[in-house]
Write an enzyme that holds these catalytic residues in place. Structure first.
Site, mmCIF file in Angstrom:
data_model
loop_
_atom_site.group_PDB
_atom_site.id
_atom_site.type_symbol
_atom_site.label_atom_id
_atom_site.label_comp_id
_atom_site.label_asym_id
_atom_site.label_seq_id
_atom_site.Cartn_x
_atom_site.Cartn_y
_atom_site.Cartn_z
ATOM 1 N N GLY A 127 0.822 -1.207 0.000
ATOM 2 C CA GLY A 127 0.000 0.000 0.000
ATOM 3 C C GLY A 127 0.857 1.258 0.000
ATOM 4 N N ASN B 185 -7.127 5.145 9.133
ATOM 5 C CA ASN B 185 -6.675 3.963 9.856
ATOM 6 C C ASN B 185 -6.677 4.155 11.374
ATOM 7 O OD1 ASN B 185 -4.546 5.687 8.620
ATOM 8 N ND2 ASN B 185 -3.220 4.602 10.052
ATOM 9 N N GLN C 261 -6.951 1.121 4.056
ATOM 10 C CA GLN C 261 -7.703 0.694 5.233
ATOM 11 C C GLN C 261 -9.167 0.405 4.864
ATOM 12 O OE1 GLN C 261 -7.879 -0.841 8.587
ATOM 13 N NE2 GLN C 261 -6.006 0.334 8.352
ATOM 14 N N HIS D 153 -2.662 -7.045 2.603
ATOM 15 C CA HIS D 153 -2.672 -7.608 3.965
ATOM 16 C C HIS D 153 -3.710 -6.970 4.879
ATOM 17 C CE1 HIS D 153 -0.431 -4.631 6.547
ATOM 18 N NE2 HIS D 153 -0.011 -4.192 5.374
ATOM 19 N N THR E 58 10.308 -7.925 -11.824
ATOM 20 C CA THR E 58 9.607 -9.173 -12.115
ATOM 21 C C THR E 58 8.396 -9.322 -11.207
ATOM 22 O OG1 THR E 58 11.671 -10.181 -12.817
ATOM 23 C CG2 THR E 58 9.892 -11.693 -12.191
ATOM 24 N N CYS F 191 3.853 3.557 16.935
ATOM 25 C CA CYS F 191 5.068 4.053 17.577
ATOM 26 C C CYS F 191 5.370 3.172 18.764
ATOM 27 C CB CYS F 191 4.894 5.495 18.033
ATOM 28 S SG CYS F 191 6.368 6.132 18.845
HETATM 29 C C1 LIG Z 1 -1.703 0.051 6.261
HETATM 30 C C2 LIG Z 1 -1.923 1.344 5.569
HETATM 31 C C3 LIG Z 1 -0.996 1.815 4.618
HETATM 32 C C4 LIG Z 1 0.289 1.097 4.304
HETATM 33 O O1 LIG Z 1 0.062 -0.096 3.614
HETATM 34 P P1 LIG Z 1 1.236 -1.209 3.527
HETATM 35 O O2 LIG Z 1 0.699 -2.229 2.603
HETATM 36 O O3 LIG Z 1 1.400 -1.717 4.929
HETATM 37 O O4 LIG Z 1 2.440 -0.507 3.023
HETATM 38 C C5 LIG Z 1 -1.286 2.996 3.968
HETATM 39 N N1 LIG Z 1 -2.407 3.686 4.244
HETATM 40 C C6 LIG Z 1 -3.315 3.269 5.137
HETATM 41 C C7 LIG Z 1 -4.555 4.075 5.373
HETATM 42 C C8 LIG Z 1 -3.102 2.073 5.830
HETATM 43 O O5 LIG Z 1 -3.997 1.663 6.732
#
Ligand SMILES: *Cc1c(COP(=O)(O)O)cnc(C)c1O
Length: 391
Positions: free
Chosen positions: A74, A157, A185, A207, A243, A331
């Site tokens: 993300g 989030n 999120q 994830h 790749t 944190c």
């Molecule tokens: C978790 C999250 C991300 C980061 O995503 P990753 O796949 O962990 O790099 C970015 N923005 C929001 C709102 C998220 O909740």
């Protein structure tokens, strides 16, 4: 750790991999190992899997397969959207202005800082209300002819608040400025139909919806130009070299399709548990305040601040008592800084240090939530007693 696993209430941080997704991915870790860019049949089989996954994602997003880019997470999607659109607009007509909300994830916040400090863009932060929402009239006021890109998250989030994306997108459209939304999120529980939302760029991360870690996607509306940040091979229309990670791409697509298919039942389940948590905490604990919007919030998301409580100490105490929660921002150590999301919505810094985020998921049961609500007051009581005795 005790014999029993702690109860996991941190689904906004990450979700477990769905076993059906794991099964769909498995062959691509072994038999079907080809490089999708290779000409031979090994390559063709891998390419077919990537393209089938792209069709699956396009069908959920209601977009064209040519409008999708698979990325590494993300955060990478956020980076590519913001940097890519900003540099492309500057190259096109000298546009140098970027608008973001002040409650974005660090993947947007720090990318905007870098574009400001290292690359000379003018970054402006839109105002938000006390729930963290951007209002369409404010966007209308601040958007300019030289705005290169606007980035406003779909759902927050830390505090769960959902933005009025459709209305915000309408304003960007009228001004001919691309709107990026960080839906990383939101995608776990809200519709990500890009035509309905009306956005131009949208980030996803697998994830957060029971897919594997280390893979994301970026929707790029046809006609929106981006300058790539990861250069090399011509994968993903030349916008993301490297790749393809075939098993992870297969996993993302399968996880998104299942999430979309099962959305109504999961939403009902989440909402029931979330409301139990919010009602339970607010009625039992006088020092608690809900953060984020009371109704326009993610169905699986409850977040609070507690007067006179150290959030990090609370998380540690909850962990010892068998509950895995979060403060909302990740944190772990060092000098505690109040979350900028919480201070941006007007929560005083001392109070912001007492934050707690409780997010539920598919495996969460009513029993889990009842146990949490039973134990939380005692955990808080012990903590407050401890803090006042050490003063
Ligand atoms: C978790 C999250 C991300 C980061 O995503 P990753 O796949 O962990 O790099 C970015 N923005 C929001 C709102 C998220 O909740």
């Amino acid at each position: 750790m005790s014999e029993k696993n702690p109860i996991y209430l941190d689904y906004a941080a990450t979700t477990p991999l769905d076993s059906r997704v794991f099964e769909a991915m498995a062959p691509y870790f072994s038999d079907t190992f080809g490089n999708p860019s290779s000409v031979h049949q090994y390559g063709q089989r891998a390419e077919a899997a990537v393209e089938a996954s792209r069709r699956k994602v396009a069908s959920v997003l209601n977009c064209d397969t040519a409008e999708l880019i698979f990325t590494g997470c993300g955060s990478e999607s956020d980076n590519l959207a913001l940097r890519g659109a900003a540099f492309a607009a500057r190259e096109r007509d000298g546009s140098n202005h970027i608008l973001i909300s002040p409650v974005e994830h660090d993947a947007i916040m720090k990318t905007a800082n870098s574009l400001e400090e290292t690359h000379g863009f003018e970054v402006e932060r839109l105002p938000v209300d006390s729930y963290g929402r951007v209002s369409p009239p404010d966007l209308e006021t601040l958007i300019r002819p030289d705005t290169a890109v606007v980035s406003i998250m779909y759902a927050n989030n830390e505090i769960g608040t959902i933005n009025p994306i459709q209305s915000l997108a309408e304003i960007c459209r009228q001004h001919g400025v691309p709107l990026h939304t960080d839906a990383v999120q939101a995608a776990g529980s809200l519709s990500v139909d890009v035509r309905e939302l009306g956005i131009d760029l949208m980030s996803l991360g697998a994830h957060k919806f029971y897919g594997p870690k280390g893979v994301g996607a970026l929707y790029v509306r046809g006609g929106v130009s981006l300058i790539p940040t990861l250069t090399g091979g011509s994968q993903e229309h030349g916008l993301r070299a490297g790749t393809h990670n075939v098993p992870l791409i297969v996993g993302l697509a399968e996880a998104l399709a299942l999430t979309d298919e099962e959305r109504p039942e999961h939403t009902a389940h989440y909402q029931h548990l979330r409301d139990m948590i919010i009602d339970g905490v607010l009625t039992q604990i006088a020092a608690a305040t809900l953060t984020g919007h009371p109704t326009e919030r993610l169905p699986n998301h409850a977040s609070f601040v507690f007067e006179g409580v150290d959030g990090n100490a609370l998380l540690a105490a909850l962990d010892v008592s068998g509950y895995a929660c979060s403060s909302g921002s990740a944190c772990k150590t060092g000098d505690p800084q109040p979350s900028t999301v919480l201070t941006s919505i007007g929560i005083p810094p001392e109070l912001a240090l007492g934050s707690l985020r409780v997010t539920v998921g598919r495996p969460t049961t009513e029993g889990d939530v009842a146990a949490f609500l039973d134990d939380l007051p005692q955990v808080l009581h012990r903590l407050v007693a401890l803090e006042s005795s050490s003063r």
